[in-house]
Design a protein around this motif. Structure first.
Motif, PDB file in Angstrom:
ATOM      1  N   PHE A   1      50.214  33.743  37.779  1.00  0.00           N
ATOM      2  CA  PHE A   1      49.352  32.575  38.020  1.00  0.00           C
ATOM      3  C   PHE A   1      48.219  32.916  38.969  1.00  0.00           C
ATOM      4  CE2 PHE A   1      48.067  28.962  40.631  1.00  0.00           C
ATOM      5  CZ  PHE A   1      47.611  28.100  39.649  1.00  0.00           C
ATOM      6  N   PHE A   2      48.473  33.845  39.896  1.00  0.00           N
ATOM      7  CA  PHE A   2      47.525  34.083  40.984  1.00  0.00           C
ATOM      8  C   PHE A   2      46.553  35.238  40.732  1.00  0.00           C
ATOM      9  CE2 PHE A   2      51.176  31.989  42.954  1.00  0.00           C
ATOM     10  CZ  PHE A   2      50.535  30.954  43.606  1.00  0.00           C
ATOM     11  N   VAL A   3      46.615  35.847  39.540  1.00  0.00           N
ATOM     12  CA  VAL A   3      45.734  36.988  39.277  1.00  0.00           C
ATOM     13  C   VAL A   3      44.274  36.525  39.180  1.00  0.00           C
ATOM     14  CG1 VAL A   3      45.112  38.740  37.579  1.00  0.00           C
ATOM     15  CG2 VAL A   3      47.513  38.344  38.131  1.00  0.00           C
ATOM     16  N   THR A   4      43.414  37.100  40.015  1.00  0.00           N
ATOM     17  CA  THR A   4      41.980  36.785  39.985  1.00  0.00           C
ATOM     18  C   THR A   4      41.194  38.092  40.053  1.00  0.00           C
ATOM     19  OG1 THR A   4      41.815  36.693  42.379  1.00  0.00           O
ATOM     20  CG2 THR A   4      42.316  34.632  41.261  1.00  0.00           C
ATOM     21  N   ASP A   5      39.889  37.991  39.878  1.00  0.00           N
ATOM     22  CA  ASP A   5      39.037  39.183  40.023  1.00  0.00           C
ATOM     23  C   ASP A   5      39.282  39.838  41.371  1.00  0.00           C
ATOM     24  OD1 ASP A   5      37.558  38.789  37.595  1.00  0.00           O
ATOM     25  OD2 ASP A   5      36.501  37.172  38.610  1.00  0.00           O
ATOM     26  N   GLU A   6      39.286  39.006  42.418  1.00  0.00           N
ATOM     27  CA  GLU A   6      39.392  39.525  43.781  1.00  0.00           C
ATOM     28  C   GLU A   6      40.757  40.158  44.033  1.00  0.00           C
ATOM     29  OE1 GLU A   6      38.298  36.544  43.001  1.00  0.00           O
ATOM     30  OE2 GLU A   6      36.250  36.411  43.775  1.00  0.00           O
ATOM     31  N   SER A   7      41.827  39.426  43.678  1.00  0.00           N
ATOM     32  CA  SER A   7      43.161  39.954  43.981  1.00  0.00           C
ATOM     33  C   SER A   7      43.452  41.191  43.133  1.00  0.00           C
ATOM     34  CB  SER A   7      44.230  38.884  43.775  1.00  0.00           C
ATOM     35  OG  SER A   7      44.365  38.553  42.419  1.00  0.00           O
ATOM     36  N   TYR A   8      42.912  41.225  41.909  1.00  0.00           N
ATOM     37  CA  TYR A   8      43.101  42.420  41.081  1.00  0.00           C
ATOM     38  C   TYR A   8      42.442  43.625  41.736  1.00  0.00           C
ATOM     39  CZ  TYR A   8      42.419  45.936  37.565  1.00  0.00           C
ATOM     40  OH  TYR A   8      42.392  47.139  36.918  1.00  0.00           O
ATOM     41  N   GLY A   9      41.203  43.435  42.174  1.00  0.00           N
ATOM     42  CA  GLY A   9      40.465  44.523  42.807  1.00  0.00           C
ATOM     43  C   GLY A   9      41.215  45.100  44.002  1.00  0.00           C
ATOM     44  N   MET A  10      41.746  44.195  44.835  1.00  0.00           N
ATOM     45  CA  MET A  10      42.454  44.649  46.030  1.00  0.00           C
ATOM     46  C   MET A  10      43.766  45.314  45.662  1.00  0.00           C
ATOM     47  SD  MET A  10      41.801  41.535  48.706  1.00  0.00           S
ATOM     48  CE  MET A  10      42.495  40.264  47.687  1.00  0.00           C
ATOM     49  N   THR A  11      44.495  44.706  44.716  1.00  0.00           N
ATOM     50  CA  THR A  11      45.829  45.191  44.373  1.00  0.00           C
ATOM     51  C   THR A  11      45.785  46.551  43.695  1.00  0.00           C
ATOM     52  OG1 THR A  11      46.508  42.919  44.076  1.00  0.00           O
ATOM     53  CG2 THR A  11      47.960  44.590  43.205  1.00  0.00           C
ATOM     54  N   ILE A  12      44.841  46.719  42.749  1.00  0.00           N
ATOM     55  CA  ILE A  12      44.860  47.963  41.985  1.00  0.00           C
ATOM     56  C   ILE A  12      44.509  49.148  42.890  1.00  0.00           C
ATOM     57  CG2 ILE A  12      42.461  48.025  41.084  1.00  0.00           C
ATOM     58  CD1 ILE A  12      45.683  48.641  39.067  1.00  0.00           C
ATOM     59  N   ARG A  13      43.649  48.888  43.882  1.00  0.00           N
ATOM     60  CA  ARG A  13      43.315  49.953  44.824  1.00  0.00           C
ATOM     61  C   ARG A  13      44.560  50.385  45.617  1.00  0.00           C
ATOM     62  NH1 ARG A  13      38.538  48.281  48.567  1.00  0.00           N
ATOM     63  NH2 ARG A  13      39.038  46.361  47.506  1.00  0.00           N
ATOM     64  N   SER A  14      45.319  49.389  46.081  1.00  0.00           N
ATOM     65  CA  SER A  14      46.485  49.734  46.894  1.00  0.00           C
ATOM     66  C   SER A  14      47.601  50.328  46.033  1.00  0.00           C
ATOM     67  CB  SER A  14      46.985  48.510  47.652  1.00  0.00           C
ATOM     68  OG  SER A  14      47.539  47.589  46.763  1.00  0.00           O
ATOM     69  N   LEU A  15      47.722  49.866  44.789  1.00  0.00           N
ATOM     70  CA  LEU A  15      48.757  50.417  43.908  1.00  0.00           C
ATOM     71  C   LEU A  15      48.460  51.883  43.601  1.00  0.00           C
ATOM     72  CD1 LEU A  15      49.346  47.523  41.341  1.00  0.00           C
ATOM     73  CD2 LEU A  15      51.002  48.410  42.971  1.00  0.00           C
ATOM     74  N   MET A  16      47.179  52.175  43.347  1.00  0.00           N
ATOM     75  CA  MET A  16      46.806  53.550  43.009  1.00  0.00           C
ATOM     76  C   MET A  16      46.966  54.477  44.211  1.00  0.00           C
ATOM     77  SD  MET A  16      43.632  52.599  40.577  1.00  0.00           S
ATOM     78  CE  MET A  16      43.222  53.993  39.566  1.00  0.00           C
ATOM     79  N   ALA A  17      46.884  53.897  45.411  1.00  0.00           N
ATOM     80  CA  ALA A  17      47.110  54.694  46.615  1.00  0.00           C
ATOM     81  C   ALA A  17      48.603  54.733  46.962  1.00  0.00           C
ATOM     82  CB  ALA A  17      46.307  54.120  47.776  1.00  0.00           C
ATOM     83  N   ARG A  18      49.428  54.253  46.029  1.00  0.00           N
ATOM     84  CA  ARG A  18      50.897  54.289  46.184  1.00  0.00           C
ATOM     85  C   ARG A  18      51.410  53.448  47.336  1.00  0.00           C
ATOM     86  NH1 ARG A  18      52.868  56.418  41.516  1.00  0.00           N
ATOM     87  NH2 ARG A  18      51.351  57.904  40.784  1.00  0.00           N
ATOM     88  N   ARG A  19      50.646  52.453  47.728  1.00  0.00           N
ATOM     89  CA  ARG A  19      51.224  51.508  48.676  1.00  0.00           C
ATOM     90  C   ARG A  19      51.066  50.117  48.054  1.00  0.00           C
ATOM     91  NH1 ARG A  19      46.763  49.764  51.324  1.00  0.00           N
ATOM     92  NH2 ARG A  19      44.939  51.038  50.916  1.00  0.00           N
ATOM     93  N   GLY A  20      51.645  49.126  48.683  1.00  0.00           N
ATOM     94  CA  GLY A  20      51.565  47.792  48.112  1.00  0.00           C
ATOM     95  C   GLY A  20      52.443  47.691  46.880  1.00  0.00           C
ATOM     96  N   GLY A  21      52.371  46.562  46.206  1.00  0.00           N
ATOM     97  CA  GLY A  21      53.194  46.315  45.038  1.00  0.00           C
ATOM     98  C   GLY A  21      53.150  44.842  44.750  1.00  0.00           C
ATOM     99  N   ALA A  22      54.231  44.332  44.161  1.00  0.00           N
ATOM    100  CA  ALA A  22      54.260  42.921  43.788  1.00  0.00           C
ATOM    101  C   ALA A  22      54.026  42.014  44.996  1.00  0.00           C
ATOM    102  CB  ALA A  22      55.596  42.592  43.131  1.00  0.00           C
ATOM    103  N   LEU A  23      54.642  42.385  46.112  1.00  0.00           N
ATOM    104  CA  LEU A  23      54.537  41.527  47.297  1.00  0.00           C
ATOM    105  C   LEU A  23      53.120  41.532  47.860  1.00  0.00           C
ATOM    106  CD1 LEU A  23      56.737  39.806  48.472  1.00  0.00           C
ATOM    107  CD2 LEU A  23      57.048  41.498  50.294  1.00  0.00           C
ATOM    108  N   TYR A  24      52.457  42.689  47.766  1.00  0.00           N
ATOM    109  CA  TYR A  24      51.066  42.792  48.231  1.00  0.00           C
ATOM    110  C   TYR A  24      50.176  41.903  47.361  1.00  0.00           C
ATOM    111  CZ  TYR A  24      46.644  44.913  49.661  1.00  0.00           C
ATOM    112  OH  TYR A  24      45.382  45.114  50.142  1.00  0.00           O
ATOM    113  N   LEU A  25      50.337  42.009  46.049  1.00  0.00           N
ATOM    114  CA  LEU A  25      49.567  41.183  45.118  1.00  0.00           C
ATOM    115  C   LEU A  25      49.782  39.705  45.425  1.00  0.00           C
ATOM    116  CD1 LEU A  25      47.928  40.632  42.497  1.00  0.00           C
ATOM    117  CD2 LEU A  25      50.034  40.919  41.222  1.00  0.00           C
ATOM    118  N   PHE A  26      51.048  39.351  45.656  1.00  0.00           N
ATOM    119  CA  PHE A  26      51.398  37.951  45.911  1.00  0.00           C
ATOM    120  C   PHE A  26      50.748  37.469  47.208  1.00  0.00           C
ATOM    121  CE2 PHE A  26      54.418  34.516  47.079  1.00  0.00           C
ATOM    122  CZ  PHE A  26      54.232  33.739  45.949  1.00  0.00           C
TER     123      PHE A  26
END
Lengths: 94, 218
Positions: free
Chosen positions: B93-118
């Motif tokens: 429900f919460f996926v947006t341009d902004e949250s995607y941009g932030m999340t994918i960067r942190s996921l690719m750097a191997r930190r963050g995850g579902a909780l970070y996205l949330f």
């Protein structure tokens, strides 16, 4: 009531688009569709600008000028609020 | 941590005030942000409604605009385990341009995850709702002269959303084709459905140009 129905319908299709990404299989998206979807926002925003540029059915130079200024400001500052503010100020003054 | 936050209240405020000027009640304006939580689709919905477009064309336009979220989901989901906390139907429900941009960067750097996205998304959502509510309450309390022509924020918003996307020739061509087509067909198709046709045709032109460039290069 009519507007509330519209809001809920838009909310429903928005959620459908969001949940689909977490449920559909990656391999099932054709490459062409993937490409087309990158152009959808560009086409949509460009098309949505147009009706707002006319006044009583004909193109209004003041509106076009204000829109061009807003475009220049977003390019220079990357700040949405600065762009909207510049465009509105010019629109109100002229 | 989340550099995109400052832009969110400004956008939500402008949206709420303009939506109020377009005839939406304060409750409806808040409901738009609360349930849809997709800025460009909300602006499109209100602008098209104000211009007299019908139910189906408005919903279809919003769907087309939001299909990019499907790709954000696909892209994020590749990095997530099968079961996440919080669960995926809630995350989605919460996926947006902004949250995607932030999340994918942190996921690719191997930190963050579902909780970070949330966390990133819910905080954006709360700020978005708060700013929308403030804007909805301001509407009607502004001097009458100031609220005349407020709907002009809508085309300006589309300009500001469009320009950063024009990164290459094909993108520019798609935008020009869409604008010219819209100018030519607007009003020809009843119910405001021309917008849906224009989006589909112009996106098709983009793919065709891509493929021509692809064959020319090989």
């Amino acid at each position: 009531m009519e507007r509330l129905g519209l809001i809920l319908a838009v909310a429903a299709v928005t959620y459908a688009a969001r949940i689909a990404g977490f449920t559909i299989d990656q391999g099932r998206i054709p490459h062409r569709l993937d490409r087309a979807l990158t152009y959808v926002p560009i086409a949509a925003f460009a098309a949505l600008v147009v009706p707002g540029l006319s006044d009583d059915g004909s193109l209004a130079p003041v509106r076009i000028g204000a829109a061009l200024l807003a475009a220049a400001v977003i390019l220079l500052t990357r700040q949405l609020w600065a762009s909207l503010l510049a465009g509105m100020v010019v629109f109100w003054l002229l | 941590m989340f550099p995109l936050w400052p832009g969110v209240p400004a956008f939500a405020l402008a949206f709420a005030i303009a939506a109020g000027a377009a005839g939406f009640t304060a409750l409806e304006v808040v409901a738009l942000s609360l349930f849809i939580f997709a800025g460009s689709a909300q602006v499109a919905t209100v602008a098209l409604y104000a211009s007299g477009a019908g139910f189906i064309p408005i919903v279809l336009t919003a769907l087309l605009l939001n299909l990019r979220h499907t790709f954000y989901g696909l892209s994020i989901n590749r990095w997530l385990p099968e079961r996440t906390t919080p669960p995926k139907p809630l995350l989605a429900f919460f996926v947006t341009d902004e949250s995607y941009g932030m999340t994918i960067r942190s996921l690719m750097a191997r930190r963050g995850g579902a909780l970070y996205l949330f966390g990133a998304s819910v905080s954006l959502w709360l700020i978005f709702i708060a700013s929308t509510t403030l804007g909805a309450l301001l509407d009607g309390r502004l001097p009458a002269a100031g609220s005349a022509g407020l709907e002009f924020i809508f085309p300006l918003t589309f300009v500001a959303l469009l320009v950063p996307l024009l990164r290459g020739r094909v993108e520019l061509a798609v935008a020009l084709v869409a604008a010219v087509l819209m100018y030519l067909v607007d009003g020809l198709v009843p119910d405001g459905a021309s917008i849906v046709l224009v989006i589909l045709l112009s996106a098709g032109v983009g793919v065709a140009l891509d493929e021509r460039a692809g064959t020319a290069a090989t």
